[in-house]
Design an enzyme around this catalytic site. Structure first.
Site, PDB file in Angstrom:
ATOM      1  N   GLN A  66       0.826  -1.215   0.000  1.00 36.03           N
ATOM      2  CA  GLN A  66       0.000   0.000   0.000  1.00 36.03           C
ATOM      3  C   GLN A  66       0.860   1.264   0.000  1.00 36.03           C
ATOM      4  OE1 GLN A  66       0.221   1.377   3.280  1.00 36.03           O
ATOM      5  NE2 GLN A  66      -1.640   2.560   3.694  1.00 36.03           N
ATOM      6  N   CYS A 103       3.213   2.721  13.329  1.00 40.33           N
ATOM      7  CA  CYS A 103       2.361   2.757  12.140  1.00 40.33           C
ATOM      8  C   CYS A 103       1.571   1.458  12.012  1.00 40.33           C
ATOM      9  CB  CYS A 103       3.183   2.989  10.891  1.00 40.33           C
ATOM     10  SG  CYS A 103       3.725   4.695  10.751  1.00 40.33           S
ATOM     11  N   CYS A 132      -5.120  -8.094  21.332  1.00 37.14           N
ATOM     12  CA  CYS A 132      -4.743  -7.065  20.357  1.00 37.14           C
ATOM     13  C   CYS A 132      -4.638  -7.731  18.985  1.00 37.14           C
ATOM     14  CB  CYS A 132      -3.454  -6.352  20.760  1.00 37.14           C
ATOM     15  SG  CYS A 132      -1.995  -7.389  20.673  1.00 37.14           S
TER      16      CYS A 132
END
Ligand code: ZN
Length: 479
Positions: A171, A287, A437
């Site tokens: 991406q 990120c 998570c």
């Protein structure tokens, strides 16, 4: 006064970009800010009430430093900006030698648009050909850096990376292509760089940069470009550059925000002058946890490439002593003046750091840290059986809200990791808690915290929702 908040802190202030506060000094304004938004307090202040070292405060474009800075008087119209650390000159750093390589006819043609720029010319192009640049990381920032520096004719490009190309890298990491998934990033990047410009010598360093190898790897290069994605590497690169006297072209990205500067201790501040210490692990999301707009590393990496070429040419004004901030969502650039910190532990007047240290430990994530009592883990399959058997478990998902929107385990509650300290009281001390998570790392941190504040039974889901999707629920969306 108006206090502008960076993206990472906005969730703790009702998602506002700026908060109007009252007070006659910076310190009073900050105190009013955390009174109005109590959840900001642990992010901005230490327990002893001092401002955290990874937070910088600017009034207008002026860097306000330390305790005296908080006494800086401000009026109602003042704009105070909070800039936290995020997990990117006019003379050439090393005048290339007289026997600079000449340009072939083909090179004259390839670089003709450079040669007609007076700031570059044949002489400048020969400087570029003689130059050696080291890129730390062949990822988001490293992609435009590698492509543009190769295209521009930088003679030698060193690349440091040890990762393989993952599908979710594509991406933004445009140096890699879809058929490179699963290959080493270095191999993939080197192949692409050679395709762009076969005249460039690519030097791959397939290793994790460490205190043991950094000086040896960096010493042969003229400029070091930091495209890393973690704090230990940023401090390591900074310190190695200061010790070797090399310029460090910095860029970092988070969601829609970018930072860029040139740290060069011989001529201006270094990264430690800006941020003395890293944020505690988990407080500022990476990120991978916080997300990043795909084109953002393209913009910031291209700024780094521009600064690198200017340094090599000795042309223009570089970002030495300036921190460039980009907000891509509003498409605004700001520039803040940075000063060298005379008390900087590595480039100040009385440096206390004279050789490389243990950066994992310095950033609170290494083995030298006092190990908290290990948190037990539970596998996805075992958790499923316990839930099926009707055990009264409290599932606390500590990811970001947008991750939760992609997928979550039925019945779990969302408390993002950064909010755990402020919201821990929502978890009953006698509950049987399982933290969750994405892949099982943030959940361990959350579990350690909950345990430390008195929750008796806490386990972390091994492998996170990713592991759950693989082992228990193949229909669950993955990311
Ligand atoms: Zn410094």
């Amino acid at each position: 006064m108006l206090i502008e908040l960076p993206t990472a802190l906005r969730p703790y202030a009702g998602n506002q970009r700026a908060v109007a506060v009252s007070g006659g000094t910076v310190g009073e304004g900050l105190a009013d800010l955390v009174r109005r938004h109590e959840r900001l307090r642990p992010h901005l202040f230490q327990e002893d009430g001092r401002l955290r070292a990874f937070v910088r405060v600017f009034v207008g474009d002026r860097d306000v430093r330390g305790a005296q800075g908080e006494d800086t008087p401000v009026d109602d119209a003042a704009v105070v900006t909070i800039v936290p650390a995020i997990a990117g000159g006019v003379e050439s750093p090393r005048p290339p030698s007289a026997d600079r390589p000449t340009l072939s006819h083909q090179e004259m043609l390839r670089y003709s648009r450079h040669l007609i720029l007076p700031e570059v010319s044949v002489e400048g192009q020969r400087k570029l050909k003689a130059s050696k640049v080291l890129l730390i990381g062949a990822g988001g920032l490293g992609s435009p850096l590698g492509l543009y520096l190769a295209a521009a004719g930088v003679g030698t490009l060193g690349l440091v990376d040890f990762d393989v190309v993952e599908f979710s890298n594509l991406q933004r990491q445009i140096i890699h292509s879809t058929d490179s998934v699963g290959r080493s990033k270095l191999e993939s990047a080197a192949q692409r760089i050679r395709a762009v410009n076969p005249g460039v010598e690519v030097r791959p360093h397939e290793t994790r940069l460490s205190s043991d190898n950094a000086l040896d790897i960096l010493k042969d290069y003229d400029v070091v470009v930091d495209g890393s994605d973690n704090f230990p590497t940023r401090y390591l690169v900074n310190d190695a550059c200061v010790l070797l006297g090399k310029p460090n072209v910095y860029g970092s990205i988070f969601r829609f925000e970018g930072q860029a500067s040139v740290f060069w201790a011989e001529r201006g501040p270094c990264y430690r002058c800006l941020y003395r210490e890293p944020p505690p692990p988990g407080l500022v999301p990476s990120c991978a946890e916080g997300g990043v707009l795909g084109v953002l590393p393209g913009i910031v990496g291209t700024i780094q490439a521009t600064e690198t070429i200017k340094l090599l040419l000795g042309a223009g004004e570089t970002l030495v002593g300036r921190l460039l901030l980009l907000d891509a969502l509003r498409m605004r650039f700001r520039e803040l003046a940075l000063e060298k910190d005379p008390d900087c532990p590595i480039c100040g007047e009385r440096p206390t750091i004279r050789s490389l240290i243990d950066y994992e430990a310095f950033c609170g994530m290494g083995p030298s840290r006092v190990e908290p009592e290990a948190v037990p883990e539970v596998t996805a399959r075992d958790l499923k059986s316990e839930l099926d058997a009707g055990q009264p478990l409290v599932l606390v998902d500590v990811r970001q809200p947008f991750e939760w929107d992609i997928c979550h385990i039925e019945g779990s509650v969302l408390i993002p990791l950064g909010e755990i300290p402020a919201r821990a009281q929502e978890v009953a001390g006698d509950a049987q808690v399982v933290t969750i998570c994405h892949t099982g790392r943030r959940s361990v941190q959350a579990a350690e915290f909950l345990k430390a504040v008195g929750v008796k039974s806490v386990r972390s889901l091994r492998g996170g929702v990713e592991g759950w999707a693989i082992a228990v629920d193949p229909a669950m969306a993955r990311y």
